[in-house]
Design a protein around this motif. Structure first.
Motif, mmCIF file in Angstrom:
data_model
loop_
_atom_site.group_PDB
_atom_site.id
_atom_site.type_symbol
_atom_site.label_atom_id
_atom_site.label_comp_id
_atom_site.label_asym_id
_atom_site.label_seq_id
_atom_site.Cartn_x
_atom_site.Cartn_y
_atom_site.Cartn_z
ATOM 1 N N MET A 207 0.857 -1.187 0.000
ATOM 2 C CA MET A 207 0.000 0.000 0.000
ATOM 3 C C MET A 207 0.889 1.231 0.000
ATOM 4 S SD MET A 207 -3.113 -1.197 2.514
ATOM 5 C CE MET A 207 -3.777 0.456 2.680
ATOM 6 N N ALA A 208 0.525 2.208 -0.841
ATOM 7 C CA ALA A 208 1.371 3.381 -1.062
ATOM 8 C C ALA A 208 0.595 4.648 -0.693
ATOM 9 C CB ALA A 208 1.802 3.439 -2.528
ATOM 10 N N PHE A 209 1.009 5.292 0.384
ATOM 11 C CA PHE A 209 0.397 6.566 0.762
ATOM 12 C C PHE A 209 1.352 7.314 1.686
ATOM 13 C CE2 PHE A 209 -1.110 3.343 3.736
ATOM 14 C CZ PHE A 209 -0.903 3.923 4.981
ATOM 15 N N ASP A 210 1.093 8.613 1.837
ATOM 16 C CA ASP A 210 1.987 9.479 2.596
ATOM 17 C C ASP A 210 1.295 10.021 3.849
ATOM 18 O OD1 ASP A 210 3.798 9.067 0.544
ATOM 19 O OD2 ASP A 210 3.246 10.911 -0.512
ATOM 20 N N VAL A 211 2.119 10.564 4.751
ATOM 21 C CA VAL A 211 1.615 11.171 5.983
ATOM 22 C C VAL A 211 2.093 12.620 6.016
ATOM 23 C CG1 VAL A 211 1.458 10.993 8.493
ATOM 24 C CG2 VAL A 211 1.771 8.922 7.113
ATOM 25 N N PRO A 212 1.294 13.540 5.499
ATOM 26 C CA PRO A 212 1.689 14.956 5.519
ATOM 27 C C PRO A 212 1.537 15.535 6.930
ATOM 28 C CG PRO A 212 -0.496 14.714 4.581
ATOM 29 C CD PRO A 212 0.013 13.327 4.815
ATOM 30 N N PRO A 213 2.135 16.695 7.184
ATOM 31 C CA PRO A 213 2.144 17.241 8.545
ATOM 32 C C PRO A 213 0.877 17.991 8.937
ATOM 33 C CG PRO A 213 3.390 18.658 7.089
ATOM 34 C CD PRO A 213 2.961 17.474 6.274
ATOM 35 N N ALA A 214 -0.071 18.127 8.024
ATOM 36 C CA ALA A 214 -1.198 19.026 8.275
ATOM 37 C C ALA A 214 -2.286 18.427 9.162
ATOM 38 C CB ALA A 214 -1.811 19.448 6.943
ATOM 39 N N SER A 215 -2.199 17.149 9.491
ATOM 40 C CA SER A 215 -3.292 16.497 10.227
ATOM 41 C C SER A 215 -2.779 15.824 11.489
ATOM 42 C CB SER A 215 -3.986 15.466 9.324
ATOM 43 O OG SER A 215 -4.453 16.069 8.140
ATOM 44 N N PRO A 216 -2.620 16.569 12.594
ATOM 45 C CA PRO A 216 -2.076 15.987 13.830
ATOM 46 C C PRO A 216 -2.976 14.921 14.443
ATOM 47 C CG PRO A 216 -2.873 18.228 14.207
ATOM 48 C CD PRO A 216 -2.896 18.011 12.733
ATOM 49 N N ASP A 217 -4.249 14.852 14.029
ATOM 50 C CA ASP A 217 -5.131 13.805 14.546
ATOM 51 C C ASP A 217 -4.891 12.463 13.861
ATOM 52 O OD1 ASP A 217 -6.038 14.925 12.176
ATOM 53 O OD2 ASP A 217 -8.147 14.544 12.630
ATOM 54 N N PHE A 218 -3.996 12.444 12.875
ATOM 55 C CA PHE A 218 -3.527 11.215 12.241
ATOM 56 C C PHE A 218 -4.651 10.383 11.612
ATOM 57 C CE2 PHE A 218 -1.128 6.977 12.679
ATOM 58 C CZ PHE A 218 -0.333 7.235 11.584
ATOM 59 N N PRO A 219 -5.362 10.949 10.654
ATOM 60 C CA PRO A 219 -6.419 10.176 9.980
ATOM 61 C C PRO A 219 -5.867 9.013 9.160
ATOM 62 C CG PRO A 219 -6.057 12.261 8.845
ATOM 63 C CD PRO A 219 -5.264 12.332 10.124
ATOM 64 N N GLU A 220 -4.562 9.074 8.814
ATOM 65 C CA GLU A 220 -3.943 7.963 8.061
ATOM 66 C C GLU A 220 -3.933 6.669 8.858
ATOM 67 O OE1 GLU A 220 -2.517 11.857 6.610
ATOM 68 O OE2 GLU A 220 -2.453 10.911 8.599
ATOM 69 N N LYS A 221 -4.202 6.755 10.146
ATOM 70 C CA LYS A 221 -4.243 5.569 11.013
ATOM 71 C C LYS A 221 -5.151 4.489 10.435
ATOM 72 C CE LYS A 221 -5.335 4.358 15.856
ATOM 73 N NZ LYS A 221 -6.560 3.529 15.675
ATOM 74 N N ALA A 222 -6.266 4.889 9.852
ATOM 75 C CA ALA A 222 -7.201 3.908 9.295
ATOM 76 C C ALA A 222 -6.569 3.119 8.154
ATOM 77 C CB ALA A 222 -8.467 4.616 8.820
ATOM 78 N N ALA A 223 -5.781 3.794 7.312
ATOM 79 C CA ALA A 223 -5.126 3.105 6.202
ATOM 80 C C ALA A 223 -4.048 2.151 6.713
ATOM 81 C CB ALA A 223 -4.531 4.121 5.234
ATOM 82 N N PHE A 224 -3.289 2.584 7.723
ATOM 83 C CA PHE A 224 -2.293 1.685 8.313
ATOM 84 C C PHE A 224 -2.955 0.443 8.912
ATOM 85 C CE2 PHE A 224 0.505 5.477 8.355
ATOM 86 C CZ PHE A 224 1.665 4.902 7.854
ATOM 87 N N GLU A 225 -4.112 0.627 9.501
ATOM 88 C CA GLU A 225 -4.816 -0.513 10.086
ATOM 89 C C GLU A 225 -5.276 -1.486 9.008
ATOM 90 O OE1 GLU A 225 -6.586 1.557 14.153
ATOM 91 O OE2 GLU A 225 -7.782 1.581 12.307
ATOM 92 N N VAL A 226 -5.668 -0.971 7.842
ATOM 93 C CA VAL A 226 -6.024 -1.850 6.726
ATOM 94 C C VAL A 226 -4.800 -2.646 6.277
ATOM 95 C CG1 VAL A 226 -6.766 -1.918 4.316
ATOM 96 C CG2 VAL A 226 -7.937 -0.411 5.934
ATOM 97 N N ALA A 227 -3.657 -1.964 6.157
ATOM 98 C CA ALA A 227 -2.425 -2.655 5.761
ATOM 99 C C ALA A 227 -2.063 -3.742 6.760
ATOM 100 C CB ALA A 227 -1.286 -1.647 5.623
ATOM 101 N N ARG A 228 -2.205 -3.430 8.029
ATOM 102 C CA ARG A 228 -1.892 -4.419 9.068
ATOM 103 C C ARG A 228 -2.851 -5.600 8.985
ATOM 104 N NH1 ARG A 228 -1.546 -2.064 15.013
ATOM 105 N NH2 ARG A 228 0.513 -1.426 14.237
ATOM 106 N N ASP A 229 -4.122 -5.314 8.763
ATOM 107 C CA ASP A 229 -5.124 -6.375 8.675
ATOM 108 C C ASP A 229 -4.867 -7.276 7.469
ATOM 109 O OD1 ASP A 229 -7.533 -7.713 9.492
ATOM 110 O OD2 ASP A 229 -8.560 -6.706 7.839
ATOM 111 N N LEU A 230 -4.444 -6.663 6.355
ATOM 112 C CA LEU A 230 -4.155 -7.447 5.149
ATOM 113 C C LEU A 230 -2.790 -8.117 5.199
ATOM 114 C CD1 LEU A 230 -5.458 -5.001 2.368
ATOM 115 C CD2 LEU A 230 -6.547 -7.106 3.151
#
Length: 498
Positions: A207-230
């Protein structure tokens, strides 16, 4: 067993027609860069391939009856090279952005015209990129495919990759949507389960995605969880100046998403703290040196990565700017590292008398380093019995550059080029021989690329198409030179006091 196969006796010219799938193949009398743990170099040695695997490496090997024999005299046999970050879909725009900065690249692809790419345009770019990878001796490529706006686009990307006889990894991404949006859809899950299977080392998945600095609440967490689940790795652009910063690394680390399989692309503009976090969690960096030193992600960070013990692999990024081969990547990487060392030494009024980074090391990064980064070290990356046969012969009898062959690593990095790639084997199959591709439909690639280019030209219109290739040049001023003089005859000077 026999030392000279009857179907290709000494002195007989082997043709591509004789390299049928399943027939054993032996490279004879080569300089062999094994890239094993000890980096053994064998002179006048052979490499025997049976089925999908390397079965023997050494001098004067006995071979099975009927083995096809490739004369590698005067050449270098090495593992197939591995590119860990290539935006293959962009190959349809080859060279278009040669004068772009990273900002102009983002505007064109992310904000304006990238969304115009249809599934068939993704297919066209991938098909051509996959073929040219094989042609340049890159036997494994990560397709950092970050314009998969729908699963139809993703299917098109995979269709192209599976048409070409190489080893590929699809890194799924979508720059037109946030990663926590596209990765959590049922359509994405269905695509992964449909197109990928465990144990298939010819077609991997990330899975290919980035973590920009503009979102301190870390919405990318959901994508990381999908990667971990898969159970799939994440590859992410890190340390891109003012785009992906230390804050993204911190968030990933504090939430437990930095792993040994995470690949940090560029990793150029990071603090020591971020490098410590990458090193402590076992991740690796993918360097696209031509990109970092031209587009502006930051100075290619090899010297920092060495200081922190972070493993390295190499990549070429995108053909929108640069050559799609790892000879250029190796050369640029070694040169950039040495330039930095000299620059810093000169600032201290010091002189570098011995280089730290050697040609041998960047060849390792282009082969074994890529295999380690992708979890394929037991499969490919070195020439050892039992490993899959991903093999490249660098030989060009018509070139004055291929002799004398004195320092094999130095020759690969600073002397050889894609035109010297004589033979390429992937998974035991000969896919290039005698400088000619076999099993790849270049005519089809030319046709579909032409259709995509025509479509995009029509979408942009002639004015926007031309302007996109020729961004404005900032104004510059030549400094005043105190050593510039004009000598004139005083009698002709209108102001003798001047």
């Amino acid at each position: 067993m026999t030392g000279a196969p009857s179907e290709n006796p000494a002195g007989t010219q082997l043709t591509a027609a004789g390299l049928i799938p399943g027939r054993p193949v032996v490279f004879r009398n080569a300089t062999v860069l094994t890239m094993d743990d000890a980096h053994h170099i064998l002179h006048g040695a052979d490499v025997l391939i049976e089925g999908e695997r390397i079965t023997a490496v050494g001098p004067s090997l006995p071979v099975p009856e009927g083995t096809a024999e490739i004369d590698a005299t005067g050449g270098i046999v090495m593992p197939g090279m591995i590119d860990t970050h290539r935006h293959m879909w962009q190959t349809a725009m080859r060279g278009y952005g040669a004068d772009w900065t990273l900002t102009q690249y983002f505007v064109w692809n992310y904000l304006q015209w990238g969304k115009s790419f249809r599934p068939q345009d993704i297919y066209a770019g991938n098909l051509l990129s996959a073929i040219e990878a094989i042609d340049a001796g890159v036997t494994t490529s990560v397709d950092w495919s970050h314009n998969l706006q729908t699963t139809e686009h993703a299917d098109a990307a995979v269709d192209a990759l599976t048409e070409v006889p190489g080893r590929f990894v699809l890194a799924y991404g979508n720059i037109q949507q946030a990663p926590w949006e596209w990765s959590t859809t049922p359509e994405f899950r269905d695509f992964v389960s449909k197109r990928f299977s465990a144990g298939n080392d010819m077609l991997g998945f990330q899975m290919a995605f980035d973590v920009p600095p503009a979102s301190p609440d870390f919405p990318e967490k959901a994508a990381f969880e999908v990667a971990r689940d898969l159970g799939v790795p994440v590859t992410t652009h890190a340390g891109v100046w003012k785009v992906t910063t230390d804050e993204g690394i911190r968030l990933m680390h504090e939430h437990g998403f930095m792993t040994e399989s995470t690949v940090y692309v560029h990793a150029a503009s990071l603090s020591p703290d971020s490098y410590h976090r990458i090193a402590a969690t076992g991740g690796s960096a993918s360097l696209s040196t031509e990109s970092e030193q031209s587009a502006g992600q930051g100075y290619p960070p090899t010297w920092k990565l060495r200081q922190h013990g972070i493993p390295v692999s190499l990549s070429m990024d995108t053909s929108v700017w640069w050559s799609a081969d790892l000879f250029s990547a190796m050369r640029a990487t070694l040169s950039a590292d040495r330039a930095r060392e000299h620059l810093e030494a000169h600032a201290r009024d010091d002189t570098v008398t011995h280089h730290r980074l050697r040609a041998e090391q960047v060849v390792d990064w282009a082969t074994r380093g890529g295999a380690r980064a992708l979890g394929l070290d037991s499969v490919t990356g070195s020439l050892e019995p039992g490993k899959k046969a991903d093999v490249v012969l660098i030989k060009n009898d018509a070139s004055p550059v291929m002799f004398p062959l004195l320092n094999p690593y130095g020759h690969v990095v600073f002397q050889a080029g894609r035109g010297d790639v004589h033979t390429v084997v992937v998974n035991g199959r000969v896919v290039k021989y005698g400088h000619q591709l076999t099993g790849s439909d270049l005519g089809k690639a030319r046709q579909v690329i032409g259709e995509t280019v025509g479509y995009l030209q029509g979408e942009l219109g002639p004015e926007a198409w031309t302007e996109g290739m020729h961004p404005e040049i900032p104004e510059t001023r030549v400094v005043d030179n105190p050593y510039t003089y004009t000598y004139t005859d005083d009698s002709e000077d209108p102001d003798p006091q001047s």
